[in-house]
Write a protein that holds these residues in place. Structure first.
Motif: not given
Ligand code: NAD
Length: 366
Positions: A115, A119, A124-125, A127
């Motif tokens: 986690e 970046s 994107k986004n 997890s």
């Protein structure tokens, strides 16, 4: 005197190989002391350094040493110094020789997104990415019949075909069975979800993979088996990576998909791998990255992929599960506490460390 004792063959190799394997050995020593088992390390040469010393990339003593060990830890081989040597003795031949000599038919490539490094992912986004790719390693098109011939046939536009080259994808039921069974076994220890990736709409060999998987699935009723065509899988790995658990696939599809899955989790310096053969035979554990000649000797190499490979070694070859969990936890905590090597540094709050310093942080957390 500990009652459990294991022999580990260490092949540091070339470039940053010796730097990152030295870190992983320190970590292995620390957990062995903590959990009360003994590790006996023996170092062997392979790759460019073996060419320099013995004129060949894989000396017999190295292969024999690996065969008589419980597991093998490898850094990386190769570099520009050996780019022009005869193709028959290139450093990479050492890897092929080790795979063949140790009968390593199953390649495990976890793609785990830490986690703290989200970046660094090109997506994107993202997890919750935790995928295990189980790739068949000794069959399929890379090992099938290859060749060239001259053809006098004509194409539809009237031009002559000329020289034709071919490579053959072929798999036996026995080869498929043993790797698919591995896939089910790993799925049982995880989220009980297995995806067989193939090209069954076009390839006969893929249809055989499906038949075999369908048959074996009755032995693992708890595991949900699904199928994906490889082209769709390459899209879905980008679209919904968090929905995958274990993927089992052929040599070439696994080669390509494991690089893709690795990339979406961020840095190459974080990716471990294992190559395994029949139960009871030594497995080989190595980072996915190469010898990184551009940073060798600078003390900047990220040792975490090799440390995570050592955790896989503890888990899959020595069955030291608690020790493996502790190493993985220590790496996670090191990242959580903001320590990074330069390849994975992003924010101002990160503390950028060299190979030895970040290894010390992992050791402190063991
Ligand atoms: P590479 O993985 O060695 O390096 C690619 C890039 O990633 C470089 O910029 C390098 O500095 C960086 N990098 C790699 N590992 C890193 C780490 N642990 N920490 C920080 N940065 C890291 O790939 P390459 O440059 O294509 O190959 C270099 C040599 O390694 C070649 O001779 C190649 O044949 C060999 N190679 C060996 C293996 C292996 O032994 N299994 C695998 C791949 C490449």
């Amino acid at each position: 005197m500990p009652d459990k004792s294991y022999k580990i063959a260490v092949i540091p190799g070339d470039g940053i190989g010796p730097e990152v394997t030295s870190s992983a050995v320190k970590v292995l020593k620390a957990v062995s002391e903590k959990f009360g088992f003994e590790l006996n390390f023996s170092e062997y040469k392979a790759g460019g350094c073996a060419i320099d010393e013995f004129g060949i990339p894989l000396p017999e003593a190295t292969l024999e040493g690996c065969k008589s060990s419980d597991a093998v830890l490898l850094g990386a081989v190769g570099g520009p110094k050996w780019d022009k040597v005869d193709a028959k003795i290139r450093p990479e031949k050492a890897l092929l020789g080790l795979r063949a000599g140790l009968g390593l038919y199953s390649n495990l490539r976890p793609a785990l997104l830490f986690e703290e490094l989200a970046s660094a992912s090109p997506l994107k986004n993202v997890s919750n990415i935790d995928i295990l790719i189980v790739r068949e390693l000794t069959g399929g098109i890379y090992f099938g019949e290859h060749g060239r011939y001259d053809s006098s046939e004509l194409l539809s536009d009237g031009s002559s075909k000329g020289t034709v080259a071919f490579d053959t994808e072929s798999y036996s039921v026995a080869e498929i069975e043993r790797i698919v069974r591995e896939g089910f076994r790993y799925a049982m220890g995880r989220s009980k979800k297995l995806t067989l990736v193939d090209k069954a709409n076009v390839l006969e060999s893929s249809r055989l993979w499906r038949e075999v998987a369908e048959k074996i699935s009755s032995e693992y009723p708890e595991v949900a088996l699904d199928y994906l065509y490889v082209d769709n899988c390459s899209m879905q790995l980008i679209n919904r990576p968090e929905t995958f658990d274990v993927i089992v696939t052929s040599n070439m599809f696994g080669d390509i998909l494991s690089d893709e899955a690795g990339m979406i989790t961020g840095s190459i310096g974080m990716l471990p791998s294992a190559s395994l053969g029949a139960p009871g035979t030594p497995g080989m554990y190595e980072p996915v990255h190469g010898s990184a000649p551009d940073i060798a000797g600078t003390g900047k190499a990220n040792p975490l992929a090799t440390i995570l490979s050592a955790a896989m070694l503890l888990r899959w070859s020595l069955d030291e599960t608690e020790a493996a969990d502790l190493v993985e936890e220590a790496v996670k905590k090191t990242l959580k506490d903001g320590f990074r090597t330069v390849d994975i540094a992003s924010g101002d709050s990160d503390t950028v460390l060299g190979t030895e310093e970040i290894t010390a942080k992992v050791l402190e957390r063991i």
